[in-house]
Design a protein around this motif. Structure first.
Motif, short mmCIF file in Angstrom:
data_model
loop_
_atom_site.label_atom_id
_atom_site.label_comp_id
_atom_site.label_asym_id
_atom_site.label_seq_id
_atom_site.Cartn_x
_atom_site.Cartn_y
_atom_site.Cartn_z
N SER A 181 -22.34 -60.05 13.42
CA SER A 181 -20.93 -60.81 12.66
C SER A 181 -20.00 -59.77 12.83
CB SER A 181 -21.39 -61.07 11.31
OG SER A 181 -20.40 -61.38 10.82
N ALA A 182 -18.84 -60.36 12.95
CA ALA A 182 -17.60 -59.74 13.18
C ALA A 182 -17.00 -59.87 11.61
CB ALA A 182 -16.57 -60.20 14.04
N VAL A 183 -17.34 -61.03 10.99
CA VAL A 183 -16.72 -61.28 9.58
C VAL A 183 -17.44 -60.28 8.57
CG1 VAL A 183 -16.51 -63.11 7.90
CG2 VAL A 183 -15.95 -63.43 10.14
N TYR A 184 -18.76 -60.38 8.59
CA TYR A 184 -19.49 -59.56 7.66
C TYR A 184 -19.83 -58.32 8.23
CZ TYR A 184 -20.66 -64.10 5.70
OH TYR A 184 -20.73 -65.47 5.13
N ARG A 185 -19.41 -57.01 7.68
CA ARG A 185 -19.46 -55.88 8.01
C ARG A 185 -20.73 -55.15 7.49
NH1 ARG A 185 -16.86 -55.76 12.43
NH2 ARG A 185 -14.66 -55.39 12.18
N SER A 186 -21.43 -55.89 6.68
CA SER A 186 -22.51 -55.22 5.96
C SER A 186 -23.69 -56.52 6.12
CB SER A 186 -22.37 -54.75 4.67
OG SER A 186 -23.44 -54.15 4.03
N LEU B 9 -26.28 -56.69 13.38
CA LEU B 9 -25.49 -55.83 14.18
C LEU B 9 -23.93 -56.35 13.68
CD1 LEU B 9 -27.20 -56.66 17.53
CD2 LEU B 9 -26.92 -54.34 16.59
N SER B 10 -23.17 -55.40 13.24
CA SER B 10 -21.99 -55.76 12.93
C SER B 10 -21.05 -55.47 14.16
CB SER B 10 -21.41 -54.70 11.96
OG SER B 10 -20.01 -54.77 11.27
N LYS B 11 -20.26 -56.55 14.50
CA LYS B 11 -19.39 -56.37 15.43
C LYS B 11 -17.93 -55.80 15.36
CE LYS B 11 -20.55 -61.07 16.85
NZ LYS B 11 -19.61 -62.70 17.13
N PRO B 12 -17.49 -54.82 16.13
CA PRO B 12 -18.01 -54.96 17.53
C PRO B 12 -18.99 -53.65 17.55
CG PRO B 12 -16.01 -53.39 17.30
CD PRO B 12 -16.27 -54.04 16.09
N PHE B 13 -20.29 -53.77 18.35
CA PHE B 13 -21.28 -52.85 18.55
C PHE B 13 -21.37 -52.67 19.84
CE2 PHE B 13 -22.84 -57.33 18.05
CZ PHE B 13 -23.56 -57.41 19.42
N SER B 14 -22.25 -51.50 20.19
CA SER B 14 -22.54 -51.11 21.52
C SER B 14 -23.43 -51.90 22.15
CB SER B 14 -23.22 -49.45 21.46
OG SER B 14 -23.68 -49.42 22.56
N LEU B 15 -23.05 -52.41 23.48
CA LEU B 15 -24.00 -53.18 24.06
C LEU B 15 -25.01 -52.35 24.55
CD1 LEU B 15 -21.59 -55.47 26.45
CD2 LEU B 15 -22.88 -55.99 24.34
N LEU B 16 -24.99 -50.99 24.82
CA LEU B 16 -26.17 -50.35 25.23
C LEU B 16 -27.24 -50.10 23.89
CD1 LEU B 16 -24.50 -47.29 26.71
CD2 LEU B 16 -26.04 -48.66 27.76
N GLU B 17 -26.91 -50.07 22.68
CA GLU B 17 -27.43 -50.25 21.27
C GLU B 17 -28.21 -51.33 21.38
OE1 GLU B 17 -29.64 -49.32 17.83
OE2 GLU B 17 -28.72 -47.70 19.15
N LEU B 18 -27.51 -52.51 21.49
CA LEU B 18 -28.28 -53.77 21.47
C LEU B 18 -29.39 -53.83 22.59
CD1 LEU B 18 -28.43 -56.82 20.67
CD2 LEU B 18 -26.65 -57.45 22.34
#
Length: 140
Positions: free
Chosen positions: A83-88, A105-114
């Motif tokens: 979510s980009a809206v919900y940070r937590s 996963l809170s957006k933006p997130f690392s594609l490597l981590e995903l």
């Protein structure tokens, strides 16, 4: 045979990036841009993991996950919410526990981590389904 990953993300550009990552990892992404389309795709079967946006324009992601949990093969499929809206995730922690969500996963997130998280899930016992069953049993 490549594992199939259902991606339900309304941002078409971001969904395309996610699909490219999945393909790079040797996975078979199925990308859809609405909750109802995602539910229909899951109903047709064969999904090994779901990557689901929480804020979809037509149906909230939690409602999509509730529907998937009621479908054949959906009771224990690993699901990563984003979510980009919900940070937590604390804002809907009760639903996360109740539905056996595998991660948030809170957006933006690392594609490597995903990519790492998906690899770890699919490499775990029963491709992550055992952990979902355990989480659901503890939520009861």
């Amino acid at each position: 045979m490549a594992r199939r990953i259902l991606i339900v993300e309304d941002d078409k550009h971001f969904a395309s990036q996610l699909a490219e990552l999945m393909e790079f990892q040797g996975l078979d992404p199925v990308t859809l841009h609405s909750g109802p389309a995602g539910i229909d795709a899951f109903r047709r079967g064969g999904m090994d993991l779901v990557l689901l946006d929480v804020m979809l324009p037509d149906v909230h992601g939690i409602r999509v996950l509730e529907a998937i949990r009621g479908l054949p093969g959906g009771a224990d499929v690993p699901v990563l919410l984003m979510s980009a809206v919900y940070r937590s995730e604390s804002l809907f922690q009760r639903d996360i526990r109740r539905l056996g969500v595998s991660g948030f996963l809170s957006k933006p997130f690392s594609l490597l981590e995903l990519g790492r998280r998906i690899e770890a899930l699919l490499a775990s016992p029963d491709a992550g389904r055992a952990a979902v069953r355990q989480a659901l049993a503890q939520a009861v």
